[in-house]
Design an enzyme around this catalytic site. Structure first.
Site, mmCIF file in Angstrom:
data_model
loop_
_atom_site.group_PDB
_atom_site.id
_atom_site.type_symbol
_atom_site.label_atom_id
_atom_site.label_comp_id
_atom_site.label_asym_id
_atom_site.label_seq_id
_atom_site.Cartn_x
_atom_site.Cartn_y
_atom_site.Cartn_z
ATOM 1 C CG ASP A 272 -1.965 1.152 1.347
ATOM 2 O OD1 ASP A 272 -2.736 1.581 0.131
ATOM 3 O OD2 ASP A 272 -2.927 0.937 2.015
ATOM 4 C CB SER A 280 -6.200 4.875 -3.636
ATOM 5 O OG SER A 280 -7.461 3.942 -3.044
#
Lengths: 509, 509
Positions: A272, A280
């Site tokens: 991530d 995102s």
């Protein structure tokens, strides 16, 4: 690789068969190794082929079958391929060599450190959203973008590209506000407090939340234990018109669909990265039509953001990217030294939220105060309160019960309030010594909750019984494990048994 | 993730069934989504599980099945899982949550730029060789190691780790010599010339070659069209004892097995980074028992190595790593401006080799001279010729026919000389103008050969009809495409049609 978008070869025809195999969103086509098409077109196992029917087409990975359940001349489709093509059993598919994708050349360049511009990133996001890239290519791209491998300009371009391949919502009123926590802090479920407080004050807050990527619960997972979250756009608009806000799953309304595809490899890889995170978060905010966005960055030795310096860098990346795409940003850094509230896992966190909204004496004060802090900032950003006066207004709305009434109304509008599920298996983890709790490892507590089954099993997770500074007696439970199955309970227990200082205790002299 | 190697949970039992699905070396286990084990243990699609039977175990990815071909209580195994476990239909498997792999934590660290030491790399290579890592994890690791992301120390450690997880051969005589070309130059098939020349001079050269990773043909692919190459260690030793050398596929003798696993993701990703390349090449050499190694680095604008600077850097990496693991190294940089010989593709390259060994007038001189140059260096390294006198000795061995006789003997010992296959479909690609050939794009010619089916179809590929500097008339064939199937032929033709200056011609004034 060299770009050429036109189709190749004469192609061949196979009869579609639903294979009934769930490959977790990867489009797979099962073909008999001995079928004429494989022989004539030279499709090996792991080859990529383009399947088309009617106007629709997708690219799938070939798996060879030498078993009677698939007949020669048939193309068995994985669930993802079946959904993606929208075929029915017996329809005839065109099977072709896929075009050589330009985006693969760009991914390759990025892997070798070449910066990508908007057009190239748009091509990659478009192919990702259209399911043209294999899981291997997605994993490689995501890996090439983690850490500091994406510049600010690339992060802005990636965010724009993600927005532009999906829908973009607009709302009748302004300002549209939103908040987001970068995560890494178990139990920090403030959205379910903030939305009712803000909307009770007449602020427009159409909240689209994500599911967990690498954590034991996402806001959508937690909300889902209290009310339906898979609302389509039409249903979502209806709820927002009625109550000025909602808490739904973003994936159901096709905002930033490329991001959802990247998440499918980020999850198993437990990756991530910063650019991915910024793109995102902000692509989903912008696509949802948000105009003013508050970001919560918890900072602590075992939070996702571990140092003040890292928090400043992430704040800058979020603020710069947000401003570049026209968002009014505010970023707050909060205490990330220990889990928030008691519950970790969808249902357990939902219990904490209900306790705060219902003003129960037992409600976790840290969760309550964090919710009020963020709500206060948002009321100021929305112009509903003067600078510094936001928290007082938020406290009044919560204590008067208006927030709880508003939350009930939103749940009803989304499909009805639910009882969060309770796990059948609960086991305590006891203190090995008497003394004072000096540290709690957010990451490993979260790992324990995941091994216990969260978020796939919504009732599973961890409930904390102590906080930093607490005096404990040897044998006193530090936390409880909750699991849907004994297998998962034991898996989590074995993990904990192998850990040292998951919760560390300084023995009193 | 946190390390804990002991097993988790009580596990469950399922009956093994060969699913007959080829997933290209990825271990996949098919389970009914509605089976008790999935429900009880919480295995989702994409979950990783450990399967064990007898003493053997492997980790596989779960795919859910909801089709009648698999019964509740059964575990369908992909071909790779079936081979890996060595089970038979109906045997009972133990199914467990896998241990949390330490190596995943190291891969994650590397992705974020943390250098890895020998112990960590050994852990990753061990888990790779044991098929414990998913394709996603392998893709992520390979991506994190390309370009200059691996230091010299890491490259040495990776090479050692690759050697240490596989077998290591020893030979009765010394010195054991070897050569390798870093590739990127289509048709540069010198090994098939060098081995017979050196072994004819009594030098020990037990050659283990690789198959193509991202090229239209590897030495093993080409040799396989002339003689069997899948010899096991015992058979290989017999050939070497008889003739002092062999040309076999390294994968069949389990040298550096971790490298073979990495290659399975490098191929679809079309990735082949420096550290991977150095570790792959030298680990296989050292594992094969080689002591003195010659490396051929072709340099050209469209070769794998494009500049003198890049060649020097790679030379240094190879020399430093080789010396660190006890190899005597020599590196030569050669002309990589155009394909070598005529053929590109396993069988077509084999034809060129035969022409040179048989001293046919039509034999490609560039291939012949390159073979002699490398053989000369090796004869000097082996102490069979004084410095500078090697090429003359090699030329004598080739021209006297002793090399051809030696090659025949080796082919017979490996299982018998074969006729290379001929492709049924051959099409010319003609010059669009008259003039002089000024450039030939190695990469795109190689891509055309791959799209035509090489190396999977051994007869497929490209045969060059011109070289740099040649005068051509408009309409004269520049090269021919060879394909096993019309589909592949058209695929390659479509690709070429979309290219400019694949072979560029300067029109005569």
């Amino acid at each position: 690789m060299v770009a050429t978008e036109h189709r190749h070869g004469t192609g061949a025809r196979l009869v579609a068969r639903r294979a009934g195999i769930d490959t977790y969103q990867a489009a797979v086509v099962y073909m008999r190794a001995d079928c004429e098409v494989c022989k004539a077109e030279g499709y090996e196992a792991q080859a990529r082929v383009e399947l088309s029917v009617g106007g629709r087409s997708l690219i799938a990975t070939v798996h060879h079958v030498l078993a009677p359940w698939l007949a020669v001349g048939e193309a068995g489709l994985s669930e993802a391929a079946w959904r993606g093509l929208g075929v029915s059993d017996g329809q005839v598919l065109d099977v072709r060599h896929p075009p050589v994708l330009e985006s693969l050349r760009h991914i390759r360049a990025k892997i070798y450190g070449v910066p990508l511009d908007y057009d190239k990133l748009l091509g990659i996001m478009r192919d990702a959203a259209a399911n043209r890239l294999s899981d291997l290519h997605l994993a490689s791209f995501v890996t090439a973008c983690v850490g500091d491998r994406m510049s600010g300009a690339e992060t802005i371009a990636l965010t724009r590209a993600m927005i532009d391949v999906g829908e973009r919502l607009t709302w009748p009123r302004a300002p549209v506000i939103d908040k987001h926590c970068v995560g890494g802090l178990p139990g920090n479920r403030t959205t379910l407090l903030v939305v009712p407080i803000l909307t009770a004050c007449g602020v427009l807050m159409p909240k689209t939340s994500s599911r967990a990527i690498t954590s034991p619960a996402g806001t959508a997972d937690t909300m889902e234990t209290l009310a339906p979250v898979n609302l389509d756009l039409k249903a979502m608009r209806r709820v927002v018109e009625q109550h000025g806000g909602c808490i739904v799953w973003g994936g159901a309304v096709q905002l930033s669909p490329a991001d959802d595809v990247l998440i499918r490899v980020e999850r198993p890889l437990d990756l991530d990265g910063t650019a991915q995170l910024v793109a995102s978060v902000l692509s989903k905010k912008a696509a949802a039509g948000s105009q003013r966005v508050l970001i919560d960055i918890p900072v602590g030795p075992t939070a996702k953001v571990r140092s003040r310096a890292a928090a400043d860098a992430l704040s800058a990346a979020l603020t710069d990217t947000g401003s570049a795409i026209g968002l009014q940003m505010r970023v707050v850094q909060t205490d990330g030294s220990q889990p928030v509230g008691r519950g970790i896992g969808p249902a357990l966190e939902a219990m904490d939220v209900l306790a705060v909204l219902q003003r129960q004496a037992s409600a976790p004060q840290d969760l309550r105060e964090r919710g009020l802090l963020l709500a206060g900032h948002l009321l100021e950003m929305a112009g509903r309160a003067a600078e510094g006066a936001g928290v007082a207004l938020a406290r009044d709305v919560l204590d008067s019960g208006r927030a709880w009434q508003q939350f009930l109304a939103i749940c009803e509008a989304q499909g009805g309030l639910r009882e969060p599920p309770v796990a059948p298996h609960v086991r305590p983890c006891a203190a090995s010594a008497s003394g004072v709790v000096t540290s709690i490892d957010n990451r490993r507590i979260a790992m324990a909750a995941k091994l216990a089954g969260a978020p796939a099993s919504p009732a599973a997770g961890v409930s904390m019984e102590v906080q930093l500074g607490a005096r404990v007696q040897r044998g006193q439970p530090l936390f409880h494990l909750h699991a849907q199955t004994l297998g998962e309970l034991e898996y989590a227990q074995d993990y904990i048994a192998a850990q040292e200082d998951l919760v560390s205790i300084a023995e009193a002299a």
